[in-house]
Design a protein around this motif. Structure first.
Motif, PDB file in Angstrom:
ATOM      1  N   CYS A  93      46.870  55.365  43.317  1.00  0.00           N
ATOM      2  CA  CYS A  93      47.502  54.841  41.362  1.00  0.00           C
ATOM      3  C   CYS A  93      49.014  54.422  41.399  1.00  0.00           C
ATOM      4  CB  CYS A  93      46.909  55.878  40.581  1.00  0.00           C
ATOM      5  SG  CYS A  93      45.205  56.358  39.830  1.00  0.00           S
ATOM      6  N   ARG A 117      46.816  50.455  37.972  1.00  0.00           N
ATOM      7  CA  ARG A 117      45.402  50.287  39.169  1.00  0.00           C
ATOM      8  C   ARG A 117      45.741  51.623  40.062  1.00  0.00           C
ATOM      9  NH1 ARG A 117      47.657  46.098  42.421  1.00  0.00           N
ATOM     10  NH2 ARG A 117      46.352  44.346  41.301  1.00  0.00           N
ATOM     11  N   CYS A 118      44.169  52.186  40.301  1.00  0.00           N
ATOM     12  CA  CYS A 118      43.736  53.026  41.290  1.00  0.00           C
ATOM     13  C   CYS A 118      42.397  52.727  42.066  1.00  0.00           C
ATOM     14  CB  CYS A 118      43.029  53.688  39.781  1.00  0.00           C
ATOM     15  SG  CYS A 118      44.357  54.855  38.673  1.00  0.00           S
ATOM     16  N   THR A 119      42.761  53.222  42.720  1.00  0.00           N
ATOM     17  CA  THR A 119      41.885  52.653  44.041  1.00  0.00           C
ATOM     18  C   THR A 119      41.014  54.325  44.239  1.00  0.00           C
ATOM     19  OG1 THR A 119      43.402  51.502  44.614  1.00  0.00           O
ATOM     20  CG2 THR A 119      41.721  52.000  46.443  1.00  0.00           C
ATOM     21  N   ASN A 179      36.096  50.050  44.980  1.00  0.00           N
ATOM     22  CA  ASN A 179      36.586  51.530  44.128  1.00  0.00           C
ATOM     23  C   ASN A 179      37.782  51.253  43.723  1.00  0.00           C
ATOM     24  OD1 ASN A 179      37.932  49.323  45.998  1.00  0.00           O
ATOM     25  ND2 ASN A 179      38.587  51.221  47.560  1.00  0.00           N
ATOM     26  N   GLU A 180      38.209  49.942  43.230  1.00  0.00           N
ATOM     27  CA  GLU A 180      39.509  49.683  42.393  1.00  0.00           C
ATOM     28  C   GLU A 180      39.101  49.082  41.168  1.00  0.00           C
ATOM     29  OE1 GLU A 180      42.257  47.432  44.107  1.00  0.00           O
ATOM     30  OE2 GLU A 180      42.148  46.228  42.237  1.00  0.00           O
TER      31      GLU A 180
END
Length: 529
Positions: free
Chosen positions: A89, A100-102, A152-153
């Motif tokens: 993140c 943004r987080c993955t 996944n994002e």
């Protein structure tokens, strides 16, 4: 052998354990058992107390943290948030407006259903849409839009700069929930909690209240936490005395919220064989709040006079002994950007100064009001605290104050509706940052549902969040603390240390309860296990 564990702060949110030698006691069995005096009740006004969109209380959050996974979390020992359900993140811009987080690969809920970015977006959006009054929605209202990308994002686009956003992602209202278990526009009723966190949760319910909660290790959990036990049972007790007896009888392994001041002081003076007492800095605060639209306290001169009279030191020493210390700001000592704003403005207690304040404002005396408090939420010393405050005010003859206690569920309902002119409450921080001691009280959509507004504060609060280096926001927070001291919508009284008692063979206690009163059951284990 007797033992005391002391946990000292190195910096805000960072706890360094200093341990004495280990003792021993009987085998605790398959499950670690912890005790609490927190009560979880469903009512007509709040049939869904454990929904992440509804619950805004330290006890409820301590249930949610075990089961509902968040994108980030505060690491063991404290510090800045790190990825939890996410594998990474970060802010993607220099203005702290896009985050943004993955997600981790293979992330699933406890029933095996995959966790997707759409689930994350759904979870946040339902909290915003439900918009529960005096609930935790304020932590997420700065989100403008959410954008999912691929498998996944997810990207959060914020309305304004917010360097505290990673901390907010670590709180239970930012937990990820399943669409088929949590409705989009309404709360999930009852006491069941489901998620992708370290434990699966099973409540034991009698009537409209929880009497026990069993947390079993989630075999499908994938995250940053190391779960050091297989099962933890949480037993609920009506009071600290009953919880203490259960520890003495070895029916529980640990006493969590809330030990009484007397219990802590007795154990400090005469340690019990086979029991250790863990002492840690407390960032919990106690305060008196005012409904600034109520005719009795609408004139700030009345509120200022109260601030000039109360003797915080006497309250702390007489009621709480060594477990509390006077507090002269909403931001407690030990948190970045703390100032003694109330002491700087009012100095030592001074009834003559209070009389002059009231006289200049043309306020007739004695000013009469009821000081409300809750009888069953903050511990057994609450009644004595507010009786002491009322006595201090009444002895000046400037005030005529009576005290009325009410069970938490009823108290909170009336408080939210604005039925109380003056009332006392406590606060456990949402995350270790000064913002969480200011915004929940005086920002728009605040936790108290309070009518107080300050145009200057409305400008300063967003300004304070622009600083990634939180110490650089010191001038802004000093102004905010001075606004509170001048207008007195809220009057801080004390901040308390935390004490947790446990059997000698239980390890990890110093990490299982944080300085913010967060309960992290995954840290507990039996010695030698």
């Amino acid at each position: 052998m007797n033992r005391k564990t002391l946990v000292l702060p190195a910096v805000v949110g960072l706890l360094v354990p200093v341990l004495a030698a280990c003792g021993g006691s009987d085998d605790g069995g398959d499950a670690i058992v912890v005790g609490t005096t927190d009560q979880f009740i469903a009512s007509k006004d709040n049939p869904a107390p454990l929904d992440p969109a509804i619950g805004y209380d330290a006890g409820i959050w301590n249930l949610l943290r075990q089961t509902v996974q968040t994108l980030t979390h505060i690491p063991r020992g404290g510090g800045e948030p790190v990825p939890e359900a996410a594998k990474s993140c970060a802010f993607t811009d220099t203005e702290n407006e896009s985050y943004r987080c993955t997600l981790r690969d293979g992330l699933t809920f406890a029933d095996g259903t995959p966790v997707t970015p759409e689930d994350v977006k759904y979870s946040f959006q339902r909290v915003i849409d439900i918009n529960y009054g005096s609930g935790p929605v304020g932590l997420l209202t700065n989100i403008d839009t959410m954008e999912t990308k691929g498998e996944n994002e997810i990207v959060f686009h914020l309305k304004s700069s917010d360097a505290t956003f990673p901390y907010k992602l670590a709180t239970p209202p930012a937990g990820i929930v399943q669409k088929d278990k949590y409705p989009a526009k309404e709360a999930r009723e009852g006491f069941q909690i489901d998620g992708s966190g370290p434990y699966m949760m099973e409540p034991e319910v009698k009537g409209d209240k929880v009497v026990k909660v069993v947390f079993t290790k989630n075999p499908k959990y994938k995250g940053d936490l190391k779960v050091r036990n297989e099962k933890v049972e949480m037993d609920l007790f009506p009071d600290a005395k009953a919880m203490g007896k259960a520890l003495d009888d070895k029916k529980i392994d640990m006493m969590t919220r809330t030990m009484s001041p007397e219990q802590a002081q007795e154990m400090l003076a005469e340690p019990k064989e086979g029991v250790k007492l863990t002492e840690m800095p407390g960032f919990a605060i106690s305060y008196v709040a005012f409904n600034t639209e109520d005719p009795t306290v609408k004139d700030k001169a009345v509120r200022q006079a109260v601030a000039q009279i109360i003797d915080r030191g006497a309250v702390a020493s007489k009621v709480y002994g060594s477990t509390a210390e006077p507090l002269y700001s909403l931001i407690p000592s030990g948190i970045t950007n703390h100032t003694n704003s109330f002491y700087n403005k009012y100095g030592e207690p001074d009834a003559n100064a209070a009389a002059e304040t009231l006289d200049k404002a043309g306020i007739s005396t004695p000013v009469k009001f009821t000081l409300h408090y809750t009888t069953d939420h903050y511990g057994p010393a609450t009644k004595a605290e507010y009786e002491t405050l009322a006595k201090q005010l009444n002895e000046t003859k400037l005030f005529d104050v009576d005290v009325q206690g009410t069970p938490w569920d009823e108290f909170r309902r009336h408080q939210r509706k604005g039925d109380y002119a003056v009332y006392g409450m406590g606060w456990f921080p949402d995350f270790p940052d000064p913002d969480t001691y200011i915004a929940p009280f005086i920002d728009k959509g605040n936790f108290l549902n309070a009518p107080y507004r300050s145009a200057q504060a409305d400008t300063l609060i967003p300004q304070s969040r622009r600083e990634a280096d939180r110490s650089a926001a010191a001038p802004t927070f000093e102004k905010l603390q001075n606004i509170v001291a001048d207008d007195v919508p809220v009057l801080p009284v004390w901040q308390g240390k935390q004490y947790v008692a446990s059997l000698d063979e239980l390890a990890g206690v110093e990490y299982a309860v944080t300085s913010s009163a967060d309960l992290q059951l995954w840290e507990l284990e039996q010695s030698g296990s």
